[in-house]
Design a protein around this motif. Structure first.
Motif, PDB file in Angstrom:
ATOM      1  N   ASP A  28       0.826  -1.208   0.000  1.00  0.00           N
ATOM      2  CA  ASP A  28       0.000   0.000   0.000  1.00  0.00           C
ATOM      3  C   ASP A  28       0.861   1.260   0.000  1.00  0.00           C
ATOM      4  OD1 ASP A  28      -2.386  -1.386  -0.063  1.00  0.00           O
ATOM      5  OD2 ASP A  28      -2.856  -1.087   2.054  1.00  0.00           O
ATOM      6  N   ARG A  72      -3.870  -7.227  -1.115  1.00  0.00           N
ATOM      7  CA  ARG A  72      -4.038  -6.175  -2.119  1.00  0.00           C
ATOM      8  C   ARG A  72      -2.675  -5.668  -2.595  1.00  0.00           C
ATOM      9  NH1 ARG A  72      -7.196  -2.693   0.898  1.00  0.00           N
ATOM     10  NH2 ARG A  72      -5.337  -1.943   1.967  1.00  0.00           N
ATOM     11  N   ASN A  73      -2.634  -5.172  -3.837  1.00  0.00           N
ATOM     12  CA  ASN A  73      -1.459  -4.506  -4.411  1.00  0.00           C
ATOM     13  C   ASN A  73      -0.246  -5.416  -4.575  1.00  0.00           C
ATOM     14  OD1 ASN A  73      -2.583  -1.978  -4.883  1.00  0.00           O
ATOM     15  ND2 ASN A  73      -2.020  -1.149  -2.887  1.00  0.00           N
ATOM     16  N   ALA A 360     -10.230   0.093   3.060  1.00  0.00           N
ATOM     17  CA  ALA A 360      -9.122   0.968   2.694  1.00  0.00           C
ATOM     18  C   ALA A 360      -8.033   0.970   3.760  1.00  0.00           C
ATOM     19  CB  ALA A 360      -9.636   2.391   2.482  1.00  0.00           C
ATOM     20  N   TYR A 372      -4.189   2.436  -4.679  1.00  0.00           N
ATOM     21  CA  TYR A 372      -4.776   1.101  -4.821  1.00  0.00           C
ATOM     22  C   TYR A 372      -4.596   0.657  -6.270  1.00  0.00           C
ATOM     23  CZ  TYR A 372      -6.607   2.567  -0.363  1.00  0.00           C
ATOM     24  OH  TYR A 372      -6.707   3.029   0.929  1.00  0.00           O
TER      25      TYR A 372
END
Length: 407
Positions: A28, A72-73, A360, A372
């Motif tokens: 992130d 994520r990411n 988030a 993101y």
């Protein structure tokens, strides 16, 4: 990529939650994170469902919602490093990486030549973070560690749950894998500190992070209460060991929280509740006295709070400057105007042709904000991309590796 860590490349060999949580924070913040997974199966949490992410037709995919919470990411590379060729490829990647995250059992990666002692000879600048249940040393070092077990062993469950003598009394774990999450946070702090030190020394280092160590460190005031008195704290339900009143109270339509932090706030509470005399009662006039007479004060307040709704109490107490709040379920959380204003629910397009809802990042950096870039990856979604871009392998070489079961 313009994130604060866009110059950092991370090889994430970790699975489940603590390690992936650290990897997601770094991702992130802009780091390139390559998640190495077992061909065919991947991270265990990919299968920890239901619920599962919906595909383009609105049907359940094979991607568990659990996995989405911590990946994520990242890019997903499938690689079997139990095979010599897989080990060679990992070493080549390590030579180009700044950080390696792993949460295998102590000594588990040494058999493949992927331990810190082996890899630092390839890349002396490598920051190598090992996350285990009990650390690299001590009599429990080789034990497998799981969040639930450590919440029990590390004392958290002795503090969580209804008090003895009440209906439903007994130890209770926290409703999320909090020890794993906190360990991921500490691991991230350690990685950032080691990267900063590397700027001065030019060399990396090994970071040893243990769930048990983190759990005990995060007992905070409760640990200090014990260390200063020799008396083990007991379960108090939703009450606070050092502050009164600081707990849940019944309303006419449910329950809500009052969190009085000083004597002035207590006096205001008493006035709003129509009990001004309690603020001058020697048993309750100071926090020290209220802690000693908790059993007498709380029933008096509870008898008063049941006559108004939660919304009425919150409106009255907020106007008076008394800290208070509702007890929301998650539907109410994500419908809350403050949560919505802060943008804490996001959606990202995924490889299934649909969109994945996510929570988030809470980090708000003014100059290098969190970006993101992509949803949690499908298993092996970026294998060819990583092998071609970073190792220069051709399509034919990658195909041969797939045929051999290495990728």
């Amino acid at each position: 990529m313009t994130g604060a860590l866009s110059h950092i490349r991370v090889l994430d060999l970790s699975r489940v939650l603590a390690g992936p949580w650290a990897g997601q924070i770094l991702a992130d913040l802009g780091a390139e994170v390559i998640k190495v997974e077992r061909p065919g199966t991947g991270d265990d949490t990919r299968h920890w469902g239901p619920p599962f992410v919906k595909d383009a037709e609105g049907e359940d995919s094979r991607e568990a919602a659990y996995f989405q919470s911590a990946n994520r990411n990242k890019q997903s590379l499938t690689l079997d490093f139990t095979q010599p060729e897989g080990q060679r490829l990992v070493r080549e990647l390590v030579s180009q990486c700044d950080v390696l995250l792993e949460n295998f059992k102590v000594g588990g990666l040494a058999a493949y030549g992927l331990d810190y002692a082996s890899l630092k000879t390839i890349n002396p600048r490598l920051v190598y973070c090992s996350i285990t249940g009990f650390g690299q040393t001590g009599p429990y070092a080789k034990r497998a560690g799981y969040d639930f077990l450590v919440q029990g062993l590390g004392g958290l469950m002795s503090l969580t749950g209804r008090p003895e003598g009440e209906e439903g009394a007994g130890p209770v774990k926290v409703g999320v894998a909090l020890t794993d999450i906190l360990t991921g946070l500490y691991a991230t702090v350690g990685v950032l500190a080691a990267l900063n030190q590397r700027e001065q020394s030019g060399i990396g280092q090994h970071i040893d992070v243990a769930l048990l160590d983190v759990q005990i460190a995060c007992l905070a005031n409760q640990a200090m209460n014990y260390l200063n008195t020799g008396v083990a704290p007991k379960r108090l339900g939703n009450a606070h060991p050092n502050i009164v009143p600081y707990q849940d109270f019944p309303s006419a339509d449910g329950d809500f929280i009052i969190a009085v932090g000083n004597d002035g706030q207590f006096r205001k509470l008493c006035e709003v509740a129509g009990l001004p005399q309690l603020a001058d009662d020697p048993r309750f006039a100071s926090n020290k006295a209220r802690v000693a007479h908790r059993g007498e004060l709380i029933p008096l307040l509870r008898q008063a709070t049941v006559f108004k709704t939660t919304a009425e109490w919150i409106a009255l107490l907020e106007r008076a400057g008394v800290p208070c709040g509702p007890i929301n379920d998650l539907a109410q959380v994500f419908a809350d105007p403050q949560v919505q204003a802060r943008g804490l629910r996001i959606e990202l397009a995924n490889g299934l042709g649909s969109r994945t809802p996510l929570v988030a990042s809470p980090l708000r950096l003014s100059e290098t904000p969190v970006q993101y870039r992509n949803a949690p990856p499908l298993l092996g979604e970026h294998s060819e991309q990583v092998l071609q871009q970073h190792l220069g392998l051709s399509a034919e070489q990658i195909a041969a590796l797939r045929q051999a079961g290495v990728v």
